[in-house]
Design an enzyme around this catalytic site. Structure first.
Site, PDB file in Angstrom:
ATOM      1  N   LYS A 109       0.860  -1.185   0.000  1.00 44.56           N
ATOM      2  CA  LYS A 109       0.000   0.000   0.000  1.00 44.56           C
ATOM      3  C   LYS A 109       0.888   1.223   0.000  1.00 44.56           C
ATOM      4  CE  LYS A 109      -4.464   0.796   0.656  1.00 44.56           C
ATOM      5  NZ  LYS A 109      -5.446  -0.261   0.357  1.00 44.56           N
TER       6      LYS A 109
HETATM    7  N1  GLU Z   1      -7.338  -0.035  -2.822  1.00 47.21           N
HETATM    8  C1  GLU Z   1      -8.109  -1.220  -2.981  1.00 47.21           C
HETATM    9  C2  GLU Z   1      -8.036  -2.060  -1.720  1.00 47.21           C
HETATM   10  O1  GLU Z   1      -7.808  -1.564  -0.645  1.00 47.21           O
HETATM   11  C3  GLU Z   1      -7.747  -1.972  -4.246  1.00 47.21           C
HETATM   12  C4  GLU Z   1      -6.337  -2.451  -4.339  1.00 47.21           C
HETATM   13  C5  GLU Z   1      -5.945  -2.997  -5.702  1.00 47.21           C
HETATM   14  O2  GLU Z   1      -6.800  -3.095  -6.570  1.00 47.21           O
HETATM   15  O3  GLU Z   1      -4.760  -3.289  -5.870  1.00 47.21           O
HETATM   16  O4  GLU Z   1      -8.298  -3.229  -1.746  1.00 47.21           O
END
Ligand code: GLU
Length: 426
Positions: free
Chosen positions: A111
């Site tokens: 993240k």
């Molecule tokens: N931000 C989204 C999550 O927290 C999607 C992450 C992604 O598609 O890589 O799951």
């Protein structure tokens, strides 16, 4: 793109570790594997300058935490929010590892984000900030190494800028096969059908399954949603087809209620003309935050930020089901109270996995130069997320635990197997 600003800042990674330890204790997780997954693999922190529209230079802080890639390339969103810091990103990265493991897709967890209030910048400034952040990350991201996606306050436009910047940094020969360096792109730039609604769609699929398992008729049901950004608004629009009545909505601009029902499509039209804020919506009454959480309904969908369901707010909840569209909306105390009250809770790492599942489809389509129809995407998404749901409810049954702990158990078992098979280098 809304977010509730009332979230108190606290050690989010501690919450992850406590959730993790509860599950690890329950299954007697191998102590060596426990040590490995309790820490993120890499933490990247960058400070970078950007020229503002008026010629001034501002320095921004950005992060990317790569928690684990034993199941596949690092994967996870990038958020633009003033509360972004290393602790938050670390927690969100770990949740991605568990999420992809529960979904059983070959991806790891990461993240990132920038500590910024995007509403304070012009669109051109946001483009330069995004491009300079991508440049600062350099080869710490990559199409088969670490693949960002949208998260809070980021969208397909931002993904298109990241893609373009990343490709500019590559040699011509590498460029044509690197579109899968980000997912959640606009369709024309290599995005997937159904990615936009994917997280909300996943939330609705699991709610539907819960209703089936509990003989609950969604047609006569009521719910309220916190956050009316990508996840909250899509979940609401998709629930409309079942006739389930939306009675309250909250975002960073305030909260509204209408026991007779709020039409999600109409509210979407309204926010498009109102700077993406729900405040002032004429077909509902404004209420305060505490009253909002007390709404009596069947389902609550938190789809904003972390730490919303806590020792302070959980006692007031008056619902049968919490479906976590957001990441980390419930803290440890909140969880305990929710369980005591007998409220069912579909945890984030299962409930909101639709986004990363369709990101996986987008990544595969890019790698194979294919384009899948929406129907096919929805069918595959349904199969994967409901498989996860069934594994989690079965683990809850076997280990007599709540569903969050059960979801961790499913994830940890999968990681444990792979670590054992592969061993530790050297
Ligand atoms: N931000 C989204 C999550 O927290 C999607 C992450 C992604 O598609 O890589 O799951």
């Amino acid at each position: 793109m809304s977010a509730n600003e009332t979230s108190p800042k606290k050690n989010l990674f501690q919450t992850v570790l406590r959730q993790f330890n509860t599950a690890a204790d329950t299954i007697n997780l191998d102590p060596d594997i426990r040590k490995i997954v309790a820490k993120p693999m890499n933490e990247i922190s960058v400070n970078f300058p950007v020229k503002m529209d008026d010629g001034r230079i501002e320095i921004f802080s950005g992060y990317r935490v790569q928690h684990n890639n034993v199941l596949g390339p690092f994967k996870g969103g990038l958020r633009y929010h003033p509360a972004v810091d290393l602790d938050e990103v670390r927690a969100l990265a770990a949740w991605m590892t568990w999420k992809t493991a529960v979904a059983d897709i070959p991806l790891g967890g990461a993240k990132g984000g920038i500590q910024i209030d995007p509403s304070k910048y012009s669109i051109r400034e946001l483009e330069r900030i995004t491009r300079r952040f991508t440049f600062a990350l350099g080869d710490n991201i990559g199409p088969d190494y670490d693949i960002p996606a949208p998260d809070v306050n980021t969208n397909s436009q931002i993904m298109a800028w990241i893609l373009d910047t990343y490709l500019q940094m590559k040699s011509p020969g590498e460029r044509y096969r690197s579109t899968h360096v980000v997912t959640g792109k606009p369709i024309e730039s290599g995005g997937s059908a159904g990615r936009d609604k994917a997280t909300g769609q996943g939330v609705v699929f699991v709610i539907e399954q819960w209703a089936k398992d509990n003989n609950f008729d969604l047609t006569n049901g009521t719910y309220f949603v916190q956050g009316f950004g990508n996840v909250g608004s899509w979940a609401a629009r998709l629930l409309k087809k079942f006739g389930t009545r939306l009675v309250g909505v909250e975002d960073a601009s305030g909260a509204i209620i209408n026991p007779a029902g709020i039409d999600p499509d109409d509210l979407c039209e309204y926010i498009e003309k109102n700077n993406y804020a729900i405040a002032g919506y004429p077909k509902a009454e404004p209420i305060d935050h505490n009253e909002f959480l007390r709404i009596k309904a069947d389902i609550f969908i938190p789809a904003a930020l972390e730490n919303q369901i806590t020792a302070r707010t959980a006692p007031d909840l008056n619902v049968r089901l919490i479906a976590e569209g957001a990441n980390g909306p419930t803290d440890i105390e909140g969880d305990r109270i929710v369980q005591e009250k007998g409220i069912d809770l579909i945890p984030d790492i299962l409930c909101n996995a639709g986004g990363v599942i369709v990101s996986y489809f987008e990544w595969l389509q890019n790698k194979r130069s294919e384009f899948w129809e929406l129907e096919e995407i929805d069918k595959k998404l349904h199969r994967i997320i409901i498989n996860g749901y069934k594994k989690v409810t079965a683990a809850a049954e076997t280990y007599k635990t709540d569903w969050r702990t059960a979801a961790y158990i499913v994830a940890l078992r999968r990681l444990e197997r792979v670590f054992k098979e592969r061993g530790i280098f050297p």
